[in-house]
Design an enzyme around this catalytic site. Structure first.
Site, PDB file in Angstrom:
ATOM      1  N   ARG A 159       0.783  -1.244  -0.012  1.00 39.63           N
ATOM      2  CA  ARG A 159       0.070   0.105   0.019  1.00 39.63           C
ATOM      3  C   ARG A 159       0.900   1.269   0.134  1.00 39.63           C
ATOM      4  O   ARG A 159       0.342   2.281   0.735  1.00 39.63           O
ATOM      5  CB  ARG A 159      -1.148   0.185   1.064  1.00 39.63           C
ATOM      6  N   SER A 209     -10.867  -1.914   3.812  1.00 39.51           N
ATOM      7  CA  SER A 209     -10.091  -1.994   5.015  1.00 39.51           C
ATOM      8  C   SER A 209      -9.613  -0.786   5.578  1.00 39.51           C
ATOM      9  O   SER A 209      -8.934   0.046   4.783  1.00 39.51           O
ATOM     10  CB  SER A 209      -9.211  -2.861   4.750  1.00 39.51           C
ATOM     11  N   GLU A 279      -4.920   2.770   6.808  1.00 34.02           N
ATOM     12  CA  GLU A 279      -4.548   2.592   5.322  1.00 34.02           C
ATOM     13  C   GLU A 279      -5.220   3.752   4.630  1.00 34.02           C
ATOM     14  O   GLU A 279      -4.554   4.307   3.692  1.00 34.02           O
ATOM     15  CB  GLU A 279      -5.120   1.338   4.741  1.00 34.02           C
TER      16      GLU A 279
HETATM   17  C1  LIG Z   1     -15.654  -1.349  -0.434  1.00 33.08           C
HETATM   18  C2  LIG Z   1     -14.360  -1.120  -0.810  1.00 33.08           C
HETATM   19  C3  LIG Z   1     -13.234  -2.046  -1.192  1.00 33.08           C
HETATM   20  C4  LIG Z   1     -12.066  -1.919  -1.087  1.00 33.08           C
HETATM   21  N1  LIG Z   1     -11.030  -2.842  -1.412  1.00 33.08           N
HETATM   22  C5  LIG Z   1      -9.870  -2.689  -1.693  1.00 33.08           C
HETATM   23  C6  LIG Z   1      -8.839  -3.744  -2.017  1.00 33.08           C
HETATM   24  O1  LIG Z   1      -9.388  -4.914  -1.983  1.00 33.08           O
HETATM   25  N2  LIG Z   1      -7.694  -3.502  -2.063  1.00 33.08           N
HETATM   26  C7  LIG Z   1      -7.331  -2.278  -2.157  1.00 33.08           C
HETATM   27  O2  LIG Z   1      -5.825  -2.106  -2.200  1.00 33.08           O
HETATM   28  N3  LIG Z   1      -7.955  -1.123  -1.776  1.00 33.08           N
HETATM   29  C8  LIG Z   1      -9.378  -1.530  -1.491  1.00 33.08           C
HETATM   30  N4  LIG Z   1     -10.212  -0.307  -1.534  1.00 33.08           N
HETATM   31  C9  LIG Z   1      -9.815   1.101  -0.975  1.00 33.08           C
HETATM   32  C10 LIG Z   1      -9.455   1.939  -2.329  1.00 33.08           C
HETATM   33  O3  LIG Z   1     -10.608   1.392  -3.407  1.00 33.08           O
HETATM   34  C11 LIG Z   1      -7.947   1.690  -3.137  1.00 33.08           C
HETATM   35  O4  LIG Z   1      -7.120   2.146  -2.403  1.00 33.08           O
HETATM   36  C12 LIG Z   1      -8.088   2.420  -4.237  1.00 33.08           C
HETATM   37  O5  LIG Z   1      -6.856   2.274  -5.171  1.00 33.08           O
HETATM   38  C13 LIG Z   1      -8.171   4.226  -4.286  1.00 33.08           C
HETATM   39  O6  LIG Z   1      -8.390   4.809  -5.162  1.00 33.08           O
HETATM   40  P1  LIG Z   1      -9.268   6.066  -5.223  1.00 33.08           P
HETATM   41  O7  LIG Z   1      -9.382   6.624  -6.815  1.00 33.08           O
HETATM   42  O8  LIG Z   1     -10.664   6.081  -4.518  1.00 33.08           O
HETATM   43  O9  LIG Z   1      -8.396   7.007  -4.677  1.00 33.08           O
HETATM   44  P2  LIG Z   1      -8.675   8.221  -3.580  1.00 33.08           P
HETATM   45  O10 LIG Z   1      -9.296   7.811  -2.307  1.00 33.08           O
HETATM   46  O11 LIG Z   1      -9.416   9.247  -4.409  1.00 33.08           O
HETATM   47  O12 LIG Z   1      -6.948   8.695  -3.159  1.00 33.08           O
HETATM   48  C14 LIG Z   1      -6.288   7.817  -2.427  1.00 33.08           C
HETATM   49  C15 LIG Z   1      -4.802   8.374  -2.510  1.00 33.08           C
HETATM   50  O13 LIG Z   1      -4.412   8.343  -3.802  1.00 33.08           O
HETATM   51  C16 LIG Z   1      -3.911   9.422  -4.357  1.00 33.08           C
HETATM   52  N5  LIG Z   1      -4.413   9.334  -5.728  1.00 33.08           N
HETATM   53  C17 LIG Z   1      -5.553   9.473  -6.298  1.00 33.08           C
HETATM   54  N6  LIG Z   1      -5.417   9.625  -7.611  1.00 33.08           N
HETATM   55  C18 LIG Z   1      -4.121   9.982  -7.883  1.00 33.08           C
HETATM   56  C19 LIG Z   1      -3.573  10.382  -9.129  1.00 33.08           C
HETATM   57  N7  LIG Z   1      -4.057  10.402 -10.167  1.00 33.08           N
HETATM   58  N8  LIG Z   1      -2.235  10.658  -9.052  1.00 33.08           N
HETATM   59  C20 LIG Z   1      -1.612  10.548  -7.824  1.00 33.08           C
HETATM   60  N9  LIG Z   1      -2.297  10.353  -6.655  1.00 33.08           N
HETATM   61  C21 LIG Z   1      -3.637  10.055  -6.790  1.00 33.08           C
HETATM   62  C22 LIG Z   1      -4.728  10.482  -3.449  1.00 33.08           C
HETATM   63  O14 LIG Z   1      -3.852  11.768  -3.362  1.00 33.08           O
HETATM   64  C23 LIG Z   1      -4.636   9.901  -2.146  1.00 33.08           C
HETATM   65  O15 LIG Z   1      -3.657  10.097  -1.490  1.00 33.08           O
HETATM   66  C24 LIG Z   1     -11.456  -0.467  -1.153  1.00 33.08           C
HETATM   67  C25 LIG Z   1     -12.354   0.421  -0.815  1.00 33.08           C
HETATM   68  C26 LIG Z   1     -13.659   0.282  -0.785  1.00 33.08           C
HETATM   69  C27 LIG Z   1     -14.744   1.171  -0.522  1.00 33.08           C
END
Ligand SMILES: Cc1cc2nc3c(=O)[nH]c(=O)nc-3n(C[C@H](O)[C@H](O)[C@H](O)COP(=O)(O)OP(=O)(O)OC[C@H]3O[C@@H](n4cnc5c(N)ncnc54)[C@H](O)[C@@H]3O)c2cc1C
Length: 286
Positions: A159, A209, A279
Site C-alpha cells: 500500500r 479496509s 490505510e
Molecule cells: C468497498 C471497498 C473495497 C475496497 N477494497 C480494496 C482492496 O481490495 N484493495 C485495495 O488495495 N483497496 C481497496 N479499497 C480502497 C480503495 O478502493 C483503493 O485504495 C483505491 O486504489 C483508491 O483509489 P481512489 O481513486 O479512490 O483514490 P482516492 O481515495 O481518491 O485517493 C487515495 C490516494 O491516492 C491519491 N491519488 C488518487 N488519484 C491520484 C492520481 N491520479 N495521481 C496521484 N495520486 C492519486 C490521493 O491523493 C490519495 O492520497 C476498497 C475501498 C472500498 C470502499
C-alpha cells in the site's frame, strides 16, 4: 467532500478543480505551484477521509475525462481517471490475465497506482510497467512537467508508492499482462466478487479496509478478537460483517470515524501490543 468520498462524510475543500484535459491539468498545476498553494489529488475518493473542518487548499479531481483505456498486444494503457474495475474488465475482454484481483476495487487507476492497491494476493506493482506523472515545482514561473516513471522508480511496497513522498500526479499508467483464457479470467473474477459479497459490508459507505495489515496478522482478526465488532461512535461503526471495515451507518461525521479509529487502535494496542496504522488517507482540519 462527503459527495466525493465513499465514506460519505467529511468537510469541504476551499476549491475543487476538475480539469477536462491533460493540457488543462498542466496549466492548473503550473498555476497552483506558482502560488505555492496547497493541493491534493483525488480520484474516486474510496480511500480518503477529509476531516470535518475541511481542506484548506485545492482539490484536483481526476475523473472521467482521463478514463481512456486501450489494449495493444499484452500491454494495456489506462487513464488515471478510469476505474480499476473498468481496467480489469478491459483486460478480460482482451483475453489478458493478471488483473482479476482488481475487479472489485472501487477506486481509480491513479489512486490504485498511488496506493499500490491489491487483493487476493495480487497488487498493481505485479503488472505495472510505467506511468506518466506530473511533477510540480514549488517555484514561480516553473512549468509543471510530465515525466515517465518506470517500475524501478515507483518504490512499490505494501500500500505504498514513491508518489507519497514525491507528490507526483498520475495521468496514465501502462500495465503488462499475460495472455489467458477468458473463461478462466471470468471464473476468477466471479470467485473474488463472490468472496467480497460474502465478507465485506458493501451495502454501507466505507473506505474498504480501514487499517493496514500488521506484520504476520490481519487487522480484522485483532479487532474482532478484542471484541470490538459493532462498536459505535456516533454514526460510525466497526462493521459487524468485517471488523477491518469502519462503516458509516448514516450521518457519521469525520470526527465520529476518527474517534472510532482511535478507540480501536488503543484497545488493540493494549490487548495485543500491535499499533494499527490506518490505510485510509486522512487529511484536512479538525
Ligand atoms: C468497498 C471497498 C473495497 C475496497 N477494497 C480494496 C482492496 O481490495 N484493495 C485495495 O488495495 N483497496 C481497496 N479499497 C480502497 C480503495 O478502493 C483503493 O485504495 C483505491 O486504489 C483508491 O483509489 P481512489 O481513486 O479512490 O483514490 P482516492 O481515495 O481518491 O485517493 C487515495 C490516494 O491516492 C491519491 N491519488 C488518487 N488519484 C491520484 C492520481 N491520479 N495521481 C496521484 N495520486 C492519486 C490521493 O491523493 C490519495 O492520497 C476498497 C475501498 C472500498 C470502499
Amino acid at each position: 467532500m462527503d459527495s466525493f468520498t465513499s465514506f460519505r462524510a467529511g468537510g469541504a475543500a476551499d476549491y475543487l478543480v476538475v480539469p477536462g484535459s491533460e493540457e488543462e491539468l498542466l496549466k492548473v498545476t503550473t498555476i497552483i505551484s506558482g502560488f505555492n498553494a496547497p493541493f491534493f489529488v483525488i480520484g474516486k475518493g474510496t480511500n480518503l477521509l477529509v476531516r470535518d473542518g475541511g481542506f484548506r487548499g485545492i482539490m484536483i479531481h481526476i475523473g472521467e475525462r482521463f478514463s481512456d483505456i486501450s489494449a495493444d498486444g499484452e500491454t494495456i494503457e489506462a487513464g488515471a481517471g478510469a476505474l480499476v474495475s473498468e481496467l480489469a474488465d478491459a483486460a478480460f475482454k482482451a483475453s489478458l490475465g493478471g488483473l482479476e484481483f482488481a475487479a472489485g476495487i472501487p477506486g481509480s487507476v491513479g489512486g490504485a497506482v498511488f496506493m499500490n492497491a491489491g487483493a487476493f494476493g495480487g497488487e498493481i506493482k505485479d503488472s505495472f510497467i510505467k506511468a506518466d506523472v506530473i511533477f510540480t515545482e514549488a517555484e514561480k514561473d516553473r512549468e509543471a512537467s510530465v515525466r515517465t516513471m518506470k517500475l524501478e522508480e515507483m518504490d512499490f511496497s505494501y500500500r505504498h508508492s514513491s508518489l507519497r513522498e514525491n507528490g507526483g500526479l498520475v495521468i496514465r499508467a501502462v500495465m503488462k499482462l499475460k495472455r489467458a483464457d477468458r473463461d478462466e479470467i471470468k471464473a476468477l473474477m466471479r470467485d473474488y466478487a463472490q468472496r467480497r459479497i460474502e465478507k465485506q459490508p458493501l451495502n454501507m459507505p466505507s473506505a474498504g479496509s480501514f487499517f493496514k495489515r500488521p506484520e504476520g496478522d490481519y487487522a480484522g482478526r485483532l479487532i474482532s478478537e478484542a471484541g470490538l465488532k459493532g462498536l459505535k461512535v456516533g454514526g460510525a461503526q466497526v462493521s459487524e460483517l468485517h471488523a477491518g471495515f469502519i462503516v458509516n451507518r448514516g450521518g457519521a461525521t469525520a470526527a465520529d470515524i476518527t474517534g472510532l479509529m482511535d478507540q480501536v487502535r488503543e484497545t488493540v494496542s493494549s490487548r495485543f501490543g500491535v499499533l494499527l496504522e490506518p490505510e485510509v488517507r486522512i487529511i484536512g482540519e479538525v
